[in-house]
Design a protein around this motif. Structure first.
Motif, PDB file in Angstrom:
ATOM      1  N   GLU A   1      26.028  -5.145-109.640  1.00 26.12           N
ATOM      2  CA  GLU A   1      26.447  -5.095-111.044  1.00 26.12           C
ATOM      3  C   GLU A   1      25.269  -4.870-111.999  1.00 26.12           C
ATOM      4  O   GLU A   1      25.406  -4.236-113.041  1.00 26.12           O
ATOM      5  CB  GLU A   1      27.152  -6.411-111.384  1.00 26.12           C
ATOM      6  CG  GLU A   1      27.687  -6.513-112.771  1.00 26.12           C
ATOM      7  CD  GLU A   1      28.403  -7.827-113.027  1.00 26.12           C
ATOM      8  OE1 GLU A   1      29.108  -7.909-114.053  1.00 26.12           O
ATOM      9  OE2 GLU A   1      28.248  -8.773-112.222  1.00 26.12           O
ATOM     10  N   TYR A   2      24.092  -5.388-111.638  1.00 26.97           N
ATOM     11  CA  TYR A   2      22.921  -5.352-112.528  1.00 26.97           C
ATOM     12  C   TYR A   2      21.984  -4.182-112.213  1.00 26.97           C
ATOM     13  O   TYR A   2      20.847  -4.156-112.667  1.00 26.97           O
ATOM     14  CB  TYR A   2      22.164  -6.675-112.427  1.00 26.97           C
ATOM     15  CG  TYR A   2      23.061  -7.857-112.685  1.00 26.97           C
ATOM     16  CD1 TYR A   2      23.484  -8.155-113.973  1.00 26.97           C
ATOM     17  CD2 TYR A   2      23.545  -8.626-111.631  1.00 26.97           C
ATOM     18  CE1 TYR A   2      24.351  -9.215-114.209  1.00 26.97           C
ATOM     19  CE2 TYR A   2      24.403  -9.691-111.853  1.00 26.97           C
ATOM     20  CZ  TYR A   2      24.808  -9.976-113.149  1.00 26.97           C
ATOM     21  OH  TYR A   2      25.677 -11.021-113.383  1.00 26.97           O
TER      22      TYR A   2
ATOM     23  N   ALA B   1      27.151  -1.508-112.696  1.00 29.00           N
ATOM     24  CA  ALA B   1      27.471  -1.480-114.132  1.00 29.00           C
ATOM     25  C   ALA B   1      26.230  -1.291-115.011  1.00 29.00           C
ATOM     26  O   ALA B   1      26.332  -1.017-116.203  1.00 29.00           O
ATOM     27  CB  ALA B   1      28.200  -2.762-114.535  1.00 29.00           C
ATOM     28  N   ASN B   2      25.042  -1.465-114.405  1.00 27.93           N
ATOM     29  CA  ASN B   2      23.770  -1.269-115.122  1.00 27.93           C
ATOM     30  C   ASN B   2      23.640  -2.179-116.341  1.00 27.93           C
ATOM     31  O   ASN B   2      23.221  -1.752-117.409  1.00 27.93           O
ATOM     32  CB  ASN B   2      23.594   0.197-115.524  1.00 27.93           C
ATOM     33  CG  ASN B   2      22.133   0.555-115.726  1.00 27.93           C
ATOM     34  OD1 ASN B   2      21.240  -0.067-115.154  1.00 27.93           O
ATOM     35  ND2 ASN B   2      21.880   1.555-116.552  1.00 27.93           N
TER      36      ASN B   2
ATOM     37  N   ILE C   1       9.222  -8.617-119.651  1.00 30.22           N
ATOM     38  CA  ILE C   1       9.022  -7.279-119.092  1.00 30.22           C
ATOM     39  C   ILE C   1       9.576  -7.269-117.665  1.00 30.22           C
ATOM     40  O   ILE C   1       9.297  -8.184-116.882  1.00 30.22           O
ATOM     41  CB  ILE C   1       7.530  -6.883-119.063  1.00 30.22           C
ATOM     42  CG1 ILE C   1       6.930  -6.923-120.465  1.00 30.22           C
ATOM     43  CG2 ILE C   1       7.355  -5.494-118.450  1.00 30.22           C
ATOM     44  CD1 ILE C   1       5.433  -6.657-120.516  1.00 30.22           C
ATOM     45  N   VAL C   2      10.365  -6.255-117.344  1.00 27.39           N
ATOM     46  CA  VAL C   2      10.883  -6.081-115.986  1.00 27.39           C
ATOM     47  C   VAL C   2      10.215  -4.838-115.392  1.00 27.39           C
ATOM     48  O   VAL C   2      10.310  -3.749-115.965  1.00 27.39           O
ATOM     49  CB  VAL C   2      12.421  -5.934-115.979  1.00 27.39           C
ATOM     50  CG1 VAL C   2      12.920  -5.777-114.546  1.00 27.39           C
ATOM     51  CG2 VAL C   2      13.078  -7.142-116.647  1.00 27.39           C
TER      52      VAL C   2
ATOM     53  N   GLY D   1      18.791  -0.718-114.988  1.00 34.70           N
ATOM     54  CA  GLY D   1      18.744  -1.461-113.738  1.00 34.70           C
ATOM     55  C   GLY D   1      18.105  -0.703-112.596  1.00 34.70           C
ATOM     56  O   GLY D   1      17.886   0.507-112.663  1.00 34.70           O
ATOM     57  N   PRO D   2      17.811  -1.420-111.505  1.00 33.83           N
ATOM     58  CA  PRO D   2      17.214  -0.801-110.321  1.00 33.83           C
ATOM     59  C   PRO D   2      18.074   0.320-109.754  1.00 33.83           C
ATOM     60  O   PRO D   2      19.299   0.202-109.703  1.00 33.83           O
ATOM     61  CB  PRO D   2      17.136  -1.966-109.335  1.00 33.83           C
ATOM     62  CG  PRO D   2      17.152  -3.195-110.166  1.00 33.83           C
ATOM     63  CD  PRO D   2      17.995  -2.865-111.350  1.00 33.83           C
ATOM     64  N   ARG D   3      17.422   1.380-109.350  1.00 37.29           N
ATOM     65  CA  ARG D   3      18.088   2.492-108.653  1.00 37.29           C
ATOM     66  C   ARG D   3      17.024   3.231-107.839  1.00 37.29           C
ATOM     67  O   ARG D   3      16.695   4.385-108.112  1.00 37.29           O
ATOM     68  CB  ARG D   3      18.748   3.425-109.665  1.00 37.29           C
ATOM     69  CG  ARG D   3      19.716   4.416-109.012  1.00 37.29           C
ATOM     70  CD  ARG D   3      20.269   5.387-110.033  1.00 37.29           C
ATOM     71  NE  ARG D   3      21.098   6.366-109.376  1.00 37.29           N
ATOM     72  CZ  ARG D   3      22.424   6.397-109.419  1.00 37.29           C
ATOM     73  NH1 ARG D   3      23.055   5.471-110.104  1.00 37.29           N
ATOM     74  NH2 ARG D   3      23.095   7.309-108.794  1.00 37.29           N
TER      75      ARG D   3
END
Length: 196
Positions: free
Chosen positions: A60-61, A66-67, A87-88, A146-148
C-alpha cells in the motif's frame, strides 16, 4: 577497423567511464553520509504502525500499490530542539549490488514541535495546515513517492532529525540541500528502516 566499429567502441568506452564515475561518486557520498550519521546522537524513537524496523514495507505504501505515506510517530525529542525534519532515502538504486545513485523519496522540514505524528496518507493540504514544508522528491515533485525498485530488495531509511533552528529557507528545496543546511545543527535523530 571500420568507422562504425570505432564509433561503437568509442560509445562503449564513454558509457563505461560514465558508469565508473557514478559508482565512485555515489560511493563517496555513501561514505560521507555514514560518517555524518555516525557522528550524530541517535536518541529519537521513530515508529510506524505500518511496519516494524527492518521489515517489509506493505504494498500500500509503495509505488506498486496506493503510493501513500505510512503513519509515522516519534518520541524522545532532545531538549533545545526548535524544529524537526524527515527524510526518506534509498541508497540502493538501481540495485543493491550496483549502487549508482541515492534516491530521495520524501523531504519534510520546518516541522513544528507541536506535531508528534503524521497520519497515514497525509495530504499536501494537511501538511500545509500544520506549517510543514515539503521538499522535492526524486521526481522533482513536492510529495511522498513510495518504493518501486527496478532490481532487488532495497532498504528505505525513514529518518527524523531534531534541529536547533526553527525555520530553514531553501532555493532548490531538495534532499541534498536540506542535509547541507542541517550540518552542525542536528541535536539528535531517529531511524526506521523498511525493505521493499
Amino acid at each position: 577497423m571500420s568507422r562504425p566499429v570505432k564509433v561503437i567502441i568509442f560509445i562503449v568506452v564513454i558509457l563505461i567511464s560514465f558508469v565508473m564515475y557514478l559508482l565512485q561518486r555515489n560511493s563517496g557520498k555513501l561514505t560521507d553520509e555514514l560518517v555524518y550519521h555516525n557522528a550524530l546522537q541517535r536518541s529519537i524513537i521513530l515508529k510506524s504502525d505500518a511496519f516494524e524496523n527492518d521489515s517489509t514495507i506493505p504494498l500500500e505504501y509503495t509505488g506498486k500499490g496506493a503510493n501513500i505515506s505510512p503513519r509515522l510517530s516519534w518520541d524522545n525529542i532532545p531538549e533545545g530542539t526548535k524544529s524537526l525534519a524527515i527524510i526518506v532515502t534509498d541508497y540502493d538504486a538501481p540495485s543493491p549490488k550496483f549502487q549508482l545513485f541515492t534516491v530521495g523519496h520524501w523531504v519534510l522540514y520546518n516541522i513544528p514541535l507541536g506535531v508528534i505524528d503524521l497520519e497515514k496518507g497525509i495530504s499536501a493540504e494537511k501538511l500545509k495546515s500544520l506549517h510543514i514544508s515539503v521538499g522535492k522528491n526524486i521526481a522533482g515533485k513536492h510529495e511522498y513517492t513510495g518504493p518501486r525498485p527496478p532490481f532487488g530488495t532495497h532498504l528505505y531509511y525513514f529518518r527524523i532529525y531534531a534541529l536547533n533552528f526553527k525555520t530553514v529557507f531553501m532555493t532548490n528545496d531538495n534532499r541534498d540541500e536540506l542535509i547541507h543546511a542541517m550540518k552542525g545543527q542536528v541535536l539528535g535523530y531517529g531511524e526506521l528502516i523498511g525493505k521493499f
